[in-house]
Enzyme design. Sequence first.
Site, PDB file in Angstrom:
ATOM      1  N   CYS A 120      -5.055   4.282  -6.699  1.00 10.00           N
ATOM      2  CA  CYS A 120      -3.681   4.029  -6.255  1.00 10.00           C
ATOM      3  C   CYS A 120      -3.759   3.205  -4.980  1.00 10.00           C
ATOM      4  CB  CYS A 120      -2.971   5.352  -5.985  1.00 10.00           C
ATOM      5  SG  CYS A 120      -1.175   5.157  -5.877  1.00 10.00           S
ATOM      6  N   CYS A 122      -1.248   3.557  -2.437  1.00  9.62           N
ATOM      7  CA  CYS A 122      -0.365   4.069  -1.383  1.00  9.62           C
ATOM      8  C   CYS A 122      -1.086   4.486  -0.105  1.00  9.62           C
ATOM      9  CB  CYS A 122       0.525   5.196  -1.901  1.00  9.62           C
ATOM     10  SG  CYS A 122      -0.367   6.655  -2.434  1.00  9.62           S
ATOM     11  N   CYS A 130       2.866   2.413  -3.779  1.00 10.65           N
ATOM     12  CA  CYS A 130       1.715   2.476  -4.685  1.00 10.65           C
ATOM     13  C   CYS A 130       1.381   1.117  -5.300  1.00 10.65           C
ATOM     14  CB  CYS A 130       1.966   3.514  -5.779  1.00 10.65           C
ATOM     15  SG  CYS A 130       2.295   5.157  -5.101  1.00 10.65           S
ATOM     16  N   LYS A 195       3.956  11.732 -14.226  1.00  6.81           N
ATOM     17  CA  LYS A 195       3.996  12.042 -12.799  1.00  6.81           C
ATOM     18  C   LYS A 195       5.432  11.887 -12.311  1.00  6.81           C
ATOM     19  CE  LYS A 195       2.107  10.631  -8.347  1.00  6.81           C
ATOM     20  NZ  LYS A 195       1.099   9.821  -7.660  1.00  6.81           N
ATOM     21  N   ARG A 205       1.258  13.936   1.457  1.00  8.16           N
ATOM     22  CA  ARG A 205       1.521  12.663   2.145  1.00  8.16           C
ATOM     23  C   ARG A 205       1.197  12.760   3.622  1.00  8.16           C
ATOM     24  NH1 ARG A 205       6.916  10.828  -1.265  1.00  8.16           N
ATOM     25  NH2 ARG A 205       5.807  10.792  -3.263  1.00  8.16           N
ATOM     26  N   ARG A 217       9.752   6.647  -4.060  1.00  6.73           N
ATOM     27  CA  ARG A 217       8.933   6.243  -5.209  1.00  6.73           C
ATOM     28  C   ARG A 217       9.689   6.360  -6.534  1.00  6.73           C
ATOM     29  NH1 ARG A 217       4.561   5.875  -2.138  1.00  6.73           N
ATOM     30  NH2 ARG A 217       3.347   7.658  -1.406  1.00  6.73           N
ATOM     31  N   GLU A 233       5.694   8.580 -22.072  1.00  7.50           N
ATOM     32  CA  GLU A 233       4.672   8.190 -21.087  1.00  7.50           C
ATOM     33  C   GLU A 233       3.281   8.611 -21.562  1.00  7.50           C
ATOM     34  OE1 GLU A 233       4.408   6.418 -18.540  1.00  7.50           O
ATOM     35  OE2 GLU A 233       6.312   6.226 -17.492  1.00  7.50           O
ATOM     36  N   LYS A 248       2.017  16.225 -13.695  1.00  8.72           N
ATOM     37  CA  LYS A 248       2.040  16.512 -12.257  1.00  8.72           C
ATOM     38  C   LYS A 248       3.471  16.459 -11.737  1.00  8.72           C
ATOM     39  CE  LYS A 248       0.618  14.334  -8.028  1.00  8.72           C
ATOM     40  NZ  LYS A 248       0.200  13.134  -7.407  1.00  8.72           N
ATOM     41  N   SER A 274       0.138  19.766  -3.709  1.00  2.00           N
ATOM     42  CA  SER A 274       0.104  20.253  -2.330  1.00  2.00           C
ATOM     43  C   SER A 274       1.269  21.168  -1.990  1.00  2.00           C
ATOM     44  CB  SER A 274       0.078  19.057  -1.381  1.00  2.00           C
ATOM     45  OG  SER A 274       1.211  18.229  -1.587  1.00  2.00           O
TER      46      SER A 274
END
Length: 323
Positions: A120, A122, A130, A195, A205, A217, A233, A248, A274
């Site tokens: 990625c 980002c 990203c 995602k 982040r 995003r 997807e 995710k 997270s």
Amino acid sequence: MFFPIYRPRRLRRNENLRRMVRETHLRIDDLIFPMFIRPGKGIKEPISSMPGNYRFSIDELVKEVKEVHQLGIPAIILFGIPEKKDEVGSEAYAKDGIIQRAIRAIKDAVPEMIVITDVCLCEYTSHGHCGVIKNGEVDNDTTLKLLAKEAVSHAEAGADMVAPSDMMDGRVKAIREALDGAGFSHIPIMSYAVKYASAFYGPFREAAESAPQFGDRRSYQMDPPNAREAIREAQLDVAEGADIIMVKPALPYLDIIYRVKEAVNRPIAAYNVSGEYAMLKAAIANGWLDEQRVILEALISIKRAGADLILTYFAKDVARWLG
Ligand code: PBG
């Protein structure tokens, strides 16, 4: 099948009986441990919103990877915080970038460890998006070339698997072709196929210093109310050559894990992100929830929903408890 002929409690009377009819198992083999790498030497910097997790300099990272290996965890996924960021995220695909150097150091010290890299931009772009910005928007097709370059440079450094997390259209195909063209047809792609644009990434982040500097995003990550779109997807990424399909976040999206598992015939990974970690840790720290029980219950629910693999910041704890 009515009471009193059938009494479900008969098979719950003691732990051995329960073990015999248990339908789902959490194993150390299922775990992937995410790790953050930063520049410097001798640094193990705590991440305040993710107690028990750190940003490591490469030397300290190697020590930690040895411990992770000794615990029997088969794989790690790496996130890098570069020396300097720029408009196009150059350090993401630099030969001596932070991730490329980290992979080589790990592979020197613990060659058996499966090293997965997050692909990625980002963490590496000054604007924190990203992909590449053109006319104020993230430009899909320009970004594909850079992602492909990043994936190849990770493979050249010794990565065992790449995991694109950017959510650009067509990136699995672009990465597959680039890897094959560079002699890495044996390197699998674990795609962050499904995602969502989730508030549960907040602590990450902070850890990766990757918050977008303008906007959000939502023009590339999925809209949380959508479920049928998740199947599209996942199918797209399978068609483009993904070897493992990831969903995710995990806990607020168990229904999605279940549906995607039914829809595509690839191993399914789920990212216990997270914010899910921070939420449980905060309640545990307050004495409101029992640590071991609540963590194992949360993770088994992800497996029960259909995940084969779990990316989790709890991996080391779980490996200790199960080991
Ligand atoms: C990079 C990336 C993110 C996460 C994994 N890879 C953050 C994001 O999309 O903003 C989140 C992981 C976590 O929250 O634990 N794009």
